[in-house]
Design a protein around this motif. Structure first.
Motif, PDB file in Angstrom:
ATOM      1  N   LEU A  59      47.978 -90.368  21.615  1.00 44.91           N
ATOM      2  CA  LEU A  59      48.347 -88.970  21.375  1.00 44.91           C
ATOM      3  C   LEU A  59      47.108 -88.086  21.371  1.00 44.91           C
ATOM      4  O   LEU A  59      47.112 -86.982  21.928  1.00 44.91           O
ATOM      5  N   ALA A  60      46.003 -88.590  20.784  1.00 46.22           N
ATOM      6  CA  ALA A  60      44.755 -87.826  20.753  1.00 46.22           C
ATOM      7  C   ALA A  60      44.195 -87.639  22.159  1.00 46.22           C
ATOM      8  O   ALA A  60      43.667 -86.565  22.498  1.00 46.22           O
ATOM      9  N   MET A  61      44.295 -88.681  23.006  1.00 49.04           N
ATOM     10  CA  MET A  61      43.808 -88.561  24.378  1.00 49.04           C
ATOM     11  C   MET A  61      44.646 -87.543  25.164  1.00 49.04           C
ATOM     12  O   MET A  61      44.103 -86.712  25.919  1.00 49.04           O
ATOM     13  N   ASN A  62      45.956 -87.583  25.017  1.00 52.68           N
ATOM     14  CA  ASN A  62      46.821 -86.616  25.708  1.00 52.68           C
ATOM     15  C   ASN A  62      46.547 -85.190  25.245  1.00 52.68           C
ATOM     16  O   ASN A  62      46.570 -84.239  26.039  1.00 52.68           O
ATOM     17  N   GLU A  63      46.277 -85.039  23.937  1.00 54.79           N
ATOM     18  CA  GLU A  63      45.950 -83.709  23.401  1.00 54.79           C
ATOM     19  C   GLU A  63      44.660 -83.194  24.027  1.00 54.79           C
ATOM     20  O   GLU A  63      44.544 -82.016  24.379  1.00 54.79           O
ATOM     21  N   GLY A  64      43.666 -84.095  24.206  1.00 58.19           N
ATOM     22  CA  GLY A  64      42.401 -83.705  24.832  1.00 58.19           C
ATOM     23  C   GLY A  64      42.588 -83.274  26.272  1.00 58.19           C
ATOM     24  O   GLY A  64      41.978 -82.293  26.742  1.00 58.19           O
ATOM     25  N   LYS A  65      43.440 -84.002  27.032  1.00 56.40           N
ATOM     26  CA  LYS A  65      43.699 -83.635  28.426  1.00 56.40           C
ATOM     27  C   LYS A  65      44.339 -82.258  28.530  1.00 56.40           C
ATOM     28  O   LYS A  65      43.996 -81.448  29.405  1.00 56.40           O
ATOM     29  N   GLU A  66      45.323 -81.982  27.625  1.00 57.12           N
ATOM     30  CA  GLU A  66      46.010 -80.693  27.655  1.00 57.12           C
ATOM     31  C   GLU A  66      45.062 -79.545  27.330  1.00 57.12           C
ATOM     32  O   GLU A  66      45.195 -78.442  27.866  1.00 57.12           O
ATOM     33  N   ARG A  67      44.092 -79.811  26.455  1.00 54.48           N
ATOM     34  CA  ARG A  67      43.183 -78.738  26.024  1.00 54.48           C
ATOM     35  C   ARG A  67      42.010 -78.551  26.987  1.00 54.48           C
ATOM     36  O   ARG A  67      41.620 -77.425  27.299  1.00 54.48           O
ATOM     37  N   TYR A  68      41.382 -79.657  27.452  1.00 58.80           N
ATOM     38  CA  TYR A  68      40.114 -79.558  28.176  1.00 58.80           C
ATOM     39  C   TYR A  68      40.185 -80.065  29.617  1.00 58.80           C
ATOM     40  O   TYR A  68      39.283 -79.806  30.408  1.00 58.80           O
ATOM     41  N   GLY A  69      41.235 -80.842  29.963  1.00 56.33           N
ATOM     42  CA  GLY A  69      41.345 -81.384  31.308  1.00 56.33           C
ATOM     43  C   GLY A  69      40.790 -82.792  31.392  1.00 56.33           C
ATOM     44  O   GLY A  69      39.912 -83.189  30.622  1.00 56.33           O
ATOM     45  N   THR A  70      41.289 -83.564  32.394  1.00 64.16           N
ATOM     46  CA  THR A  70      40.856 -84.943  32.576  1.00 64.16           C
ATOM     47  C   THR A  70      39.369 -84.994  32.935  1.00 64.16           C
ATOM     48  O   THR A  70      38.857 -84.159  33.667  1.00 64.16           O
ATOM     49  N   ASN A  77      37.975 -85.496  16.739  1.00 68.85           N
ATOM     50  CA  ASN A  77      36.663 -85.041  17.196  1.00 68.85           C
ATOM     51  C   ASN A  77      36.505 -85.390  18.682  1.00 68.85           C
ATOM     52  O   ASN A  77      36.725 -86.546  19.087  1.00 68.85           O
ATOM     53  N   TYR A  78      36.119 -84.392  19.486  1.00 62.23           N
ATOM     54  CA  TYR A  78      35.866 -84.604  20.906  1.00 62.23           C
ATOM     55  C   TYR A  78      34.427 -84.217  21.231  1.00 62.23           C
ATOM     56  O   TYR A  78      33.823 -83.361  20.560  1.00 62.23           O
ATOM     57  N   LEU A  79      33.865 -84.830  22.272  1.00 62.97           N
ATOM     58  CA  LEU A  79      32.632 -84.367  22.909  1.00 62.97           C
ATOM     59  C   LEU A  79      33.036 -83.821  24.276  1.00 62.97           C
ATOM     60  O   LEU A  79      33.568 -84.553  25.123  1.00 62.97           O
ATOM     61  N   VAL A  80      32.773 -82.513  24.496  1.00 66.55           N
ATOM     62  CA  VAL A  80      33.306 -81.803  25.663  1.00 66.55           C
ATOM     63  C   VAL A  80      32.149 -81.331  26.539  1.00 66.55           C
ATOM     64  O   VAL A  80      31.047 -81.038  26.043  1.00 66.55           O
ATOM     65  N   ASN A  81      32.383 -81.272  27.847  1.00 68.87           N
ATOM     66  CA  ASN A  81      31.382 -80.735  28.767  1.00 68.87           C
ATOM     67  C   ASN A  81      31.142 -79.252  28.489  1.00 68.87           C
ATOM     68  O   ASN A  81      32.081 -78.516  28.129  1.00 68.87           O
ATOM     69  N   PRO A  82      29.905 -78.767  28.659  1.00 67.84           N
ATOM     70  CA  PRO A  82      29.601 -77.345  28.403  1.00 67.84           C
ATOM     71  C   PRO A  82      30.425 -76.421  29.301  1.00 67.84           C
ATOM     72  O   PRO A  82      30.706 -76.747  30.464  1.00 67.84           O
ATOM     73  N   GLY A  83      30.815 -75.305  28.746  1.00 70.14           N
ATOM     74  CA  GLY A  83      31.555 -74.305  29.508  1.00 70.14           C
ATOM     75  C   GLY A  83      33.045 -74.535  29.577  1.00 70.14           C
ATOM     76  O   GLY A  83      33.771 -73.702  30.124  1.00 70.14           O
ATOM     77  N   ILE A  84      33.529 -75.684  29.055  1.00 68.74           N
ATOM     78  CA  ILE A  84      34.960 -75.973  29.098  1.00 68.74           C
ATOM     79  C   ILE A  84      35.644 -75.301  27.911  1.00 68.74           C
ATOM     80  O   ILE A  84      35.253 -75.507  26.762  1.00 68.74           O
ATOM     81  N   GLU A  85      36.651 -74.481  28.174  1.00 69.44           N
ATOM     82  CA  GLU A  85      37.363 -73.778  27.122  1.00 69.44           C
ATOM     83  C   GLU A  85      38.585 -74.567  26.681  1.00 69.44           C
ATOM     84  O   GLU A  85      39.161 -75.340  27.450  1.00 69.44           O
ATOM     85  N   ASP A  86      38.956 -74.369  25.432  1.00 70.88           N
ATOM     86  CA  ASP A  86      40.179 -74.963  24.895  1.00 70.88           C
ATOM     87  C   ASP A  86      41.358 -74.128  25.396  1.00 70.88           C
ATOM     88  O   ASP A  86      41.526 -72.971  25.012  1.00 70.88           O
ATOM     89  N   LYS A  87      42.156 -74.709  26.302  1.00 72.81           N
ATOM     90  CA  LYS A  87      43.248 -73.954  26.922  1.00 72.81           C
ATOM     91  C   LYS A  87      44.265 -73.453  25.911  1.00 72.81           C
ATOM     92  O   LYS A  87      44.773 -72.333  26.013  1.00 72.81           O
ATOM     93  N   LYS A  88      44.571 -74.276  24.916  1.00 76.22           N
ATOM     94  CA  LYS A  88      45.567 -73.856  23.912  1.00 76.22           C
ATOM     95  C   LYS A  88      45.039 -72.707  23.070  1.00 76.22           C
ATOM     96  O   LYS A  88      45.767 -71.759  22.762  1.00 76.22           O
ATOM     97  N   VAL A  89      43.738 -72.786  22.676  1.00 73.52           N
ATOM     98  CA  VAL A  89      43.159 -71.707  21.872  1.00 73.52           C
ATOM     99  C   VAL A  89      43.108 -70.424  22.680  1.00 73.52           C
ATOM    100  O   VAL A  89      43.407 -69.338  22.181  1.00 73.52           O
ATOM    101  N   SER A  90      42.732 -70.528  23.971  1.00 71.77           N
ATOM    102  CA  SER A  90      42.657 -69.334  24.829  1.00 71.77           C
ATOM    103  C   SER A  90      44.016 -68.677  24.981  1.00 71.77           C
ATOM    104  O   SER A  90      44.157 -67.453  24.886  1.00 71.77           O
ATOM    105  N   GLU A  91      45.057 -69.502  25.207  1.00 70.79           N
ATOM    106  CA  GLU A  91      46.408 -68.952  25.357  1.00 70.79           C
ATOM    107  C   GLU A  91      46.862 -68.251  24.086  1.00 70.79           C
ATOM    108  O   GLU A  91      47.402 -67.141  24.119  1.00 70.79           O
TER     109      GLU A  91
END
Length: 727
Positions: free
Chosen positions: A550-561, A588-602
């Motif tokens: 579930l955590a991995m799917n949440e990460g994909k929805e927010r930041y992309g594969t 907790n995620y480690l995300v690539n720079p410049g990647i926005e959280d899609k859910k937060v942006s929406e």
């Protein structure tokens, strides 16, 4: 008389009673009891002082029917810590030190660690114009008494008396008069103590390890099935207490209990006969106390043994020593004999306990109070214990001062003899002190260099919280929810609520599958202050693999594969809304720079459009311009002497090689991918990885990839569910 607190302490429990006198009667005012966890007290010695202090204060404050106010404490200690020496005869009084020499040679305590808990003197007779005395001596470890005295002092309590548990019981049993002789049998957990009491003194004693623990242990070893399954310990304890020799017993419990009771009876008979022979004291009344007294039918079985043993006890009545008569007259003296051919066995009763309808559990604690109230401080007064503690502390302080002085003198002479070595040590210390400054300088010099690497892969930390719903029916499953089930546990043993809850959690965890976890809070309503056994507990379980997926799917929805790595997750709480349950999870995620959280942006865009349509006029171009300006301002701070072109070249090279010889785990449909010890499904399963995770590629063989995970030498995954990036 003032109030007094009697404390009966063993390795497993504490019984505490507050009492006072009223018109020559002893009244129990307040009482309390608790079991002790392992290693708080061991063999009568304090091992966890902090925990014991909290327990003592809790028992005093929460006593029934009200808090205990007295600060004077009488302490009962186990009989195996008391050593008895009966009737050593010495010339003159104890001033000569003869008694000490006899005691030191006959008890297993170092002479400087002997503490007399009881020392009764009796005139024995005259011989050659010299007086002789005999003593009844009880002694224990002085170091043990000092530890208990200091412990109570730290807790604002005064230790005023030490007494053995059996001697204490003597002061609580109604049937024992001050002049009557009796045998008190204390069947405890570790030991069975057999003591002969005469005129309120222990005059003969014997201890053995044929006690409650060994009986329960032997019952638990009985095989009850063909597959060698044995009786669980709690059930063995119940079977021991429910022992009934008149009922057919297929399990063989009666044989085990009967064997130990027979051995105890034989030890009692030997002790009574030896006491009659050596001490001229006849005993025909036996009183059973301790936890073993709760064994069903134990009194009847004891009585049956002594009725069939044809025991004969012979004592001389009115024996006297006449020094001023001739030998001829002595020979004519008629010594009347008394014979005992009947022994009576009974449970102890106490009118003091009956005042409050108390269990025999408190018999010895009440006896400790009664001994002090009826005789005063039997062992030492408040002033004496204070003086002992004061002297002990003074000796310790003097010894420490002496050791410190010797150490200083030793250090001073050593410095003079090793002058060059001291200089070398000083230089090393200066180097150690300057090392942090050198490290700080290097880090500060590299700070700007590190700014260029802020855009490295997975360098941005993100923390989110989700609350997926728990469902209990597979037909209700949908993305974003977690499958769960209710685990029911029943605790039949009557214990305190907290202990019952701990047992239920432990039992529930043993019932679930490998990757299934129990949330340690019950979901059914139980009144903690009014529990009735058997007690039913209901828990909710969840699958760890499902949570990770579930955590991995949440990460994909927010930041992309391939734009994030799952670095950690934690279950925070279980929440209930109406009839539904939700699991709060912190990820907790480690995300690539410049990647926005899609859910937060929406959500942010929706909020701005609804609440501040006029103020939200900044275009994406303006945002990018602002970001670029901030970057330019940051770059202006870079040191001019720093070789930016060289570092930029390194950064470009790193970006070209990203994911070089790496694989990414793809969606498998079940939420995870198996890792095996070799390139094939026939190899052993050793680990599981999850969609979106990235691993270093080591080798390839037969459509399988060897990866680097947790330092395993052989870790292979199927190529059908991975994506590879090569040079």
């Amino acid at each position: 008389m003032a109030k007094i607190i009697g404390i009966d302490i063993s390795d497993k429990s504490i019984k505490i009673v507050e009492a006072r006198t009223k018109k020559n009667e002893v009244l129990v005012l307040n009482y309390n009891y608790t079991k002790l966890k392992k290693d708080i007290i061991q063999n009568g010695e304090i091992k966890d002082e902090k925990s014991l202090s909290l327990i003592i204060h809790d028992l005093l404050e929460k006593a029934t029917p009200g808090p205990m106010k007295s600060t004077d404490v009488c302490l009962g200690i186990p009989d195996y810590l008391i050593f008895n020496l009966f009737e050593p005869k010495v010339e003159a009084k104890d001033d000569s030190g003869q008694l000490d020499e006899i005691v030191f040679n006959n008890i297993p305590i170092e002479s400087n660690d002997v503490f007399y808990t009881n020392k009764n003197e009796t005139f024995f007779g005259n011989k050659s114009k010299k007086k002789y005395y005999k003593y009844t001596v009880e002694a224990t470890y002085k170091s043990l008494i000092m530890k208990w005295g200091n412990f109570f002092k730290k807790n604002n309590l005064n230790l005023v008396q030490i007494i053995s548990n059996t001697s204490a019981a003597n002061y609580a049993i109604d049937e024992i008069s001050k002049k009557q002789s009796a045998c008190i049998v204390d069947i405890g957990e570790k030991y069975t103590n057999i003591n002969i009491i005469s005129e309120n003194d222990v005059v003969y004693s014997y201890s053995s390890n044929n006690a409650g623990f060994l009986i329960t242990e032997d019952i638990s070893k009985i095989k009850i099935s063909a597959d060698a399954k044995t009786i669980p310990w709690p059930e063995a304890e119940k079977l021991k207490k429910a022992f009934n020799p008149n009922i057919n017993d297929e399990k063989g419990v009666n044989n085990v209990v009967g064997k130990y009771i027979k051995e105890i009876c034989q030890n009692i008979q030997s002790t009574i006969e030896l006491c009659a022979k050596n001490k001229n004291i006849c005993v025909n009344n036996i009183y059973i106390i301790g936890g073993g007294a709760k064994i069903n039918s134990i009194t009847a079985l004891f009585q049956k043994y002594f009725d069939s043993s044809n025991i004969k006890i012979e004592c001389i009545k009115n024996k006297t020593v006449i020094e001023k008569v001739s030998e001829k007259e002595k020979k004519k003296q008629i010594l009347e004999k008394t014979q005992v051919d009947k022994v009576y066995v009974r449970h102890s009763t106490s009118s003091i306990l009956q005042q409050k309808n108390l269990d025999l559990l408190f018999l010895q604690a009440v006896g400790i109070c009664n001994a002090y109230i009826n005789t005063g401080p039997l062992i030492f007064s408040k002033n004496k214990i204070k003086n002992i503690l004061k002297k002990e502390q003074a000796d310790i302080k003097q010894r420490i001062n002496k050791e410190e002085k010797e150490e200083k003198e030793k250090k001073g002479s050593w410095v003079k003899e090793n002058k060059k070595l001291v200089q070398l040590i000083i230089v090393i210390l200066l180097g150690v002190m300057l090392l942090p400054l050198a490290i700080w300088y290097r880090k500060n010099n590299q700070k700007k260099q590190g700014e260029l690497y802020q855009n490295a892969e997975y360098s941005v930390e993100k923390k989110i919280t989700i609350k997926p719903q728990l469902i209990f029916n597979e037909t209700e499953y949908q993305p974003g929810v977690l499958m769960s089930r209710v685990v029911e546990v029943t605790i039949e043993e009557s214990v305190k609520y907290d202990e019952a809850l701990d047992l239920a959690i432990e039992k529930a965890n043993s019932l679930v599958n490998k990757n299934e976890k129990i949330w340690p809070e019950i979901i059914n309503d139980i009144e903690e202050d009014n529990v009735i056994f058997p007690l039913n507990f209901e828990f909710i379980s969840y699958n760890e693999n499902d949570v990770s997926a579930l955590a991995m799917n949440e990460g994909k929805e927010r930041y992309g594969t391939n734009e994030f790595i799952l670095s950690g997750l934690e279950i925070i709480s279980l929440d209930k809304k109406s009839t539904d349950y939700f699991l709060e999870i912190e990820i907790n995620y480690l995300v690539n720079p410049g990647i926005e959280d899609k859910k937060v942006s929406e959500n942010l865009e929706d909020t701005q459009d609804q609440n501040n349509p006029e103020e939200n006029t900044e275009t994406n171009e303006e945002k990018e311009t602002s970001t670029d300006m901030n970057k330019e301002e940051a770059n202006e701070n870079i040191d001019e002497n720093f070789n930016a072109d060289f570092l930029k070249q390194l950064l470009e090279q790193a970006n070209q090689n990203k994911f070089d010889n790496y694989i990414t785990i793809l969606d498998t449909g079940v939420g995870y991918l198996n890792v095996r010890t070799g390139p094939g499904k026939d190899y052993d399963l050793i680990e599981q990885v999850y969609p979106g995770e990235v691993y270093e590629l080591i080798d390839e063989e037969n459509s399988w990839s060897k990866i680097n995970i947790n330092g395993l030498e052989e870790a292979w995954v199927n190529d059908d569910y991975v994506e590879k990036t090569k040079k």
